[in-house]
Design a protein around this motif. Structure first.
Motif, mmCIF file in Angstrom:
data_model
loop_
_atom_site.group_PDB
_atom_site.id
_atom_site.type_symbol
_atom_site.label_atom_id
_atom_site.label_comp_id
_atom_site.label_asym_id
_atom_site.label_seq_id
_atom_site.Cartn_x
_atom_site.Cartn_y
_atom_site.Cartn_z
ATOM 1 N N ILE A 113 0.895 1.262 7.640
ATOM 2 C CA ILE A 113 0.168 1.970 6.581
ATOM 3 C C ILE A 113 -1.198 1.335 6.314
ATOM 4 C CG2 ILE A 113 0.186 2.444 4.083
ATOM 5 C CD1 ILE A 113 3.221 2.900 4.355
ATOM 6 N N TRP A 171 -0.738 3.585 -2.400
ATOM 7 C CA TRP A 171 -1.984 4.155 -1.856
ATOM 8 C C TRP A 171 -1.682 5.337 -0.930
ATOM 9 C CZ3 TRP A 171 -3.720 3.750 3.416
ATOM 10 C CH2 TRP A 171 -5.009 4.247 3.627
ATOM 11 N N VAL A 172 -0.704 5.157 -0.060
ATOM 12 C CA VAL A 172 -0.428 6.211 0.920
ATOM 13 C C VAL A 172 0.274 7.407 0.285
ATOM 14 C CG1 VAL A 172 1.837 5.535 1.880
ATOM 15 C CG2 VAL A 172 0.099 6.497 3.375
ATOM 16 N N PHE A 173 1.102 7.174 -0.740
ATOM 17 C CA PHE A 173 1.849 8.281 -1.336
ATOM 18 C C PHE A 173 1.111 8.961 -2.490
ATOM 19 C CE2 PHE A 173 5.836 6.130 0.385
ATOM 20 C CZ PHE A 173 6.053 7.103 1.339
ATOM 21 N N CYS A 174 0.007 8.416 -2.957
ATOM 22 C CA CYS A 174 -0.701 9.024 -4.088
ATOM 23 C C CYS A 174 -1.202 10.418 -3.692
ATOM 24 C CB CYS A 174 -1.870 8.164 -4.535
ATOM 25 S SG CYS A 174 -2.841 8.981 -5.835
ATOM 26 N N PRO A 175 -0.739 11.484 -4.371
ATOM 27 C CA PRO A 175 -1.150 12.842 -3.986
ATOM 28 C C PRO A 175 -2.642 13.086 -4.189
ATOM 29 C CG PRO A 175 0.737 12.908 -5.471
ATOM 30 C CD PRO A 175 0.215 11.508 -5.492
ATOM 31 N N CYS A 181 2.039 16.594 -6.258
ATOM 32 C CA CYS A 181 2.049 17.592 -5.174
ATOM 33 C C CYS A 181 2.255 16.960 -3.802
ATOM 34 C CB CYS A 181 0.728 18.361 -5.170
ATOM 35 S SG CYS A 181 0.622 19.510 -3.794
ATOM 36 N N GLU A 227 7.726 12.515 -10.334
ATOM 37 C CA GLU A 227 7.611 11.218 -9.655
ATOM 38 C C GLU A 227 8.622 11.105 -8.511
ATOM 39 O OE1 GLU A 227 9.021 11.632 -12.551
ATOM 40 O OE2 GLU A 227 10.920 10.533 -12.505
ATOM 41 N N VAL A 283 8.613 11.891 -3.322
ATOM 42 C CA VAL A 283 8.856 11.129 -2.091
ATOM 43 C C VAL A 283 10.358 10.883 -1.906
ATOM 44 C CG1 VAL A 283 8.353 8.974 -0.875
ATOM 45 C CG2 VAL A 283 6.557 10.097 -2.207
ATOM 46 N N ARG A 317 -3.634 14.531 3.040
ATOM 47 C CA ARG A 317 -4.386 13.264 3.080
ATOM 48 C C ARG A 317 -4.066 12.512 4.368
ATOM 49 N NH1 ARG A 317 -3.051 9.084 -0.814
ATOM 50 N NH2 ARG A 317 -4.811 7.941 0.044
ATOM 51 N N ILE A 360 4.346 8.819 -9.059
ATOM 52 C CA ILE A 360 4.897 8.532 -7.728
ATOM 53 C C ILE A 360 4.633 7.069 -7.353
ATOM 54 C CG2 ILE A 360 4.632 8.997 -5.245
ATOM 55 C CD1 ILE A 360 4.338 11.940 -5.888
ATOM 56 N N GLU A 371 7.616 4.558 -6.294
ATOM 57 C CA GLU A 371 7.705 4.091 -4.917
ATOM 58 C C GLU A 371 7.399 2.599 -4.756
ATOM 59 O OE1 GLU A 371 9.024 5.706 -2.353
ATOM 60 O OE2 GLU A 371 9.479 7.196 -3.890
ATOM 61 N N THR A 418 -0.730 17.711 -0.948
ATOM 62 C CA THR A 418 -1.911 16.855 -0.857
ATOM 63 C C THR A 418 -1.561 15.496 -0.234
ATOM 64 O OG1 THR A 418 -1.623 16.279 -3.192
ATOM 65 C CG2 THR A 418 -3.279 17.934 -2.699
ATOM 66 N N ILE A 419 -0.330 15.022 -0.471
ATOM 67 C CA ILE A 419 0.096 13.781 0.202
ATOM 68 C C ILE A 419 0.033 14.025 1.712
ATOM 69 C CG2 ILE A 419 1.985 12.140 0.620
ATOM 70 C CD1 ILE A 419 3.065 12.748 -2.144
ATOM 71 N N GLU A 466 -11.263 9.276 2.944
ATOM 72 C CA GLU A 466 -10.491 10.328 2.290
ATOM 73 C C GLU A 466 -11.157 11.673 2.557
ATOM 74 O OE1 GLU A 466 -7.667 10.010 0.796
ATOM 75 O OE2 GLU A 466 -7.567 7.828 0.544
ATOM 76 N N GLY A 502 -5.115 10.590 -4.064
ATOM 77 C CA GLY A 502 -5.993 9.602 -3.432
ATOM 78 C C GLY A 502 -6.791 8.831 -4.461
ATOM 79 N N LEU A 552 0.792 -1.237 0.000
ATOM 80 C CA LEU A 552 0.000 0.000 0.000
ATOM 81 C C LEU A 552 0.825 1.288 0.000
ATOM 82 C CD1 LEU A 552 -2.926 -1.046 2.358
ATOM 83 C CD2 LEU A 552 -2.982 -0.884 -0.124
ATOM 84 N N ARG A 553 2.099 1.171 -0.366
ATOM 85 C CA ARG A 553 2.911 2.399 -0.479
ATOM 86 C C ARG A 553 2.317 3.328 -1.543
ATOM 87 N NH1 ARG A 553 8.100 2.735 1.341
ATOM 88 N NH2 ARG A 553 8.840 3.718 -0.550
#
Lengths: 75, 301
Positions: free
Chosen positions: B3, A26-30, B22, B215, B218, B29, A54, A58, B25-26, B10, A32, A23-24
């Motif tokens: 995680i 999922w968590v890093f998706c800017p 961006c 990309e 992170v 969230r 991303i 990732e 937004t990360i 959301e 959602g 789920l990396r």
């Protein structure tokens, strides 16, 4: 802004057989827009995905690849 | 928290005006996952006010108050007082501002709210520039970085906001980064449970502002921590604890990665590498970072 999927140049494609459900992405998706599926893997909402990449960068097992969009993106 | 155990809800909705990749937004969230639905957010002028989109649309699934650049903390103090008077004690008041609205323009309002012991969480998402107005330098911009107002590279070193915040001796303050979501989530969760003023700063590497490809958002945050440009720590009742890799760096258990690794992928430092390597300025920044760590070791080991 509306349907931001039309911004995309590269489309992230998930190989759900390679996915290890960490789920990396999922968590890093800017945005959602990475959806968690019932089997623990993920899929992507192309209507809104802006194609930043991303998730692919990732992913530890390279289960997400970026494929160039043809035509009009997510429309 | 792992995680996979983060709440699935959301509060930042897709289709926002944020740039692809961006970091704000990360961060938002994850922060709103930790705080939950009963949160009121106060947003001054910053990227988030744009990401929010134009009325009658909104990208956020919680109540938001937009306010002038310098007034995030003052606005939050007002909202907090109103909620208290109404007897709504289960609502979290979150001031969400960028580094321009925190280090520079919003500093006095923030200092005032901390001193008055306002019960709120102030989060600064730090992308080291005024990004939404067109990449101008801020007090958080590092030495030698290009911005539209420091064309040959910034001549001054960045301000250390953490030290200024700790001088207020508030119950909880922390530094974290989007690249470490569990660290970020846990710190916000911890802040939520504490009465009084809380301050959290999140490093958010900005692709168009720092001039790297989208990309890498992170990865740039991870390199900032590994090179020691940014430290993960928290301060609870004046006791400072370093977290994760920053703790290992502090205790000299691992060596900092050379700062060049973090600078090279960023176009804002390109003039230090092309056409000729500017050894002097790279060294000056490296020495500045080392001096910060020496100070950390002196006070916090």
């Amino acid at each position: 802004m509306g349907k931001t999927g039309s911004w995309r140049v590269f489309r992230p494609v998930v190989d759900r057989l390679k996915c290890v459900k960490c789920l990396r992405c999922w968590v890093f998706c800017p945005e959602g827009v990475v959806r968690r599926e019932e089997d623990g893997t993920v899929s992507i909402d192309y209507e809104y995905c802006k194609g930043c990449g991303i998730c692919a960068a990732e992913c530890k097992v390279k289960a997400i690849t970026l494929v160039r969009e043809e035509g009009d993106g997510g429309k | 928290m792992a995680i996979k155990d983060f709440p699935i809800e959301e509060y930042v909705l897709p289709g926002s005006a944020a740039c692809p990749g961006c970091p704000a937004t990360i961060a938002l969230r994850i922060v709103l996952k930790a705080l939950g639905k009963k949160t009121v957010m106060i947003v001054p002028a910053c990227c988030t006010a744009v990401i929010e989109s134009l009325y009658p649309h909104t990208s956020f699934n919680i109540p938001v108050m937009n306010i002038a650049f310098e007034a995030a903390a003052a606005g939050a103090a007002g909202v907090e007082a109103a909620l208290r008077k109404l007897g709504k004690n289960d609502v979290t008041v979150l001031a969400w501002a960028g580094d321009g609205g925190t280090y520079d323009i919003g500093l006095q309002a923030l200092s005032g709210a901390l001193e008055r012991e306002t019960n709120f969480i102030y989060i600064c998402y730090n992308n080291q520039i005024y990004s939404n107005t067109g990449i101008q330098r801020s007090g958080a911009t590092p030495y030698a970085a290009w911005t539209t107002t420091t064309v040959g590279g910034k001549k001054e070193f960045r301000k250390e906001m953490g030290d200024i915040i700790r001088a207020h001796h508030i119950p909880y303050s922390a530094q974290t980064c989007i690249s470490y979501p569990d660290d970020l989530y846990n710190k916000v969760k911890k802040a939520k449970e504490i009465e009084g003023p809380k301050y959290i700063e999140i490093l958010t590497p900005c692709p168009p502002g720092w001039r790297f490809s989208m990309e890498k958002t992170v990865e740039m945050g991870r390199l900032a921590v590994e090179t020691g440009v940014w430290a993960l720590y928290e301060c609870k009742n004046d006791v400072v604890t370093f977290n994760g890799k920053s703790r290992l760096i502090l205790e000299n258990k691992i060596k900092r990665v050379p700062i060049e690794e973090w600078m090279r992928p960023q176009g804002r430092f390109k003039h230090l590498f092309v056409p000729k390597k500017d050894v002097k300025r790279i060294k000056a920044l490296e020495e500045h970072i080392e001096k910060i760590w020496e100070r950390y070791r002196k006070y916090y080991i």
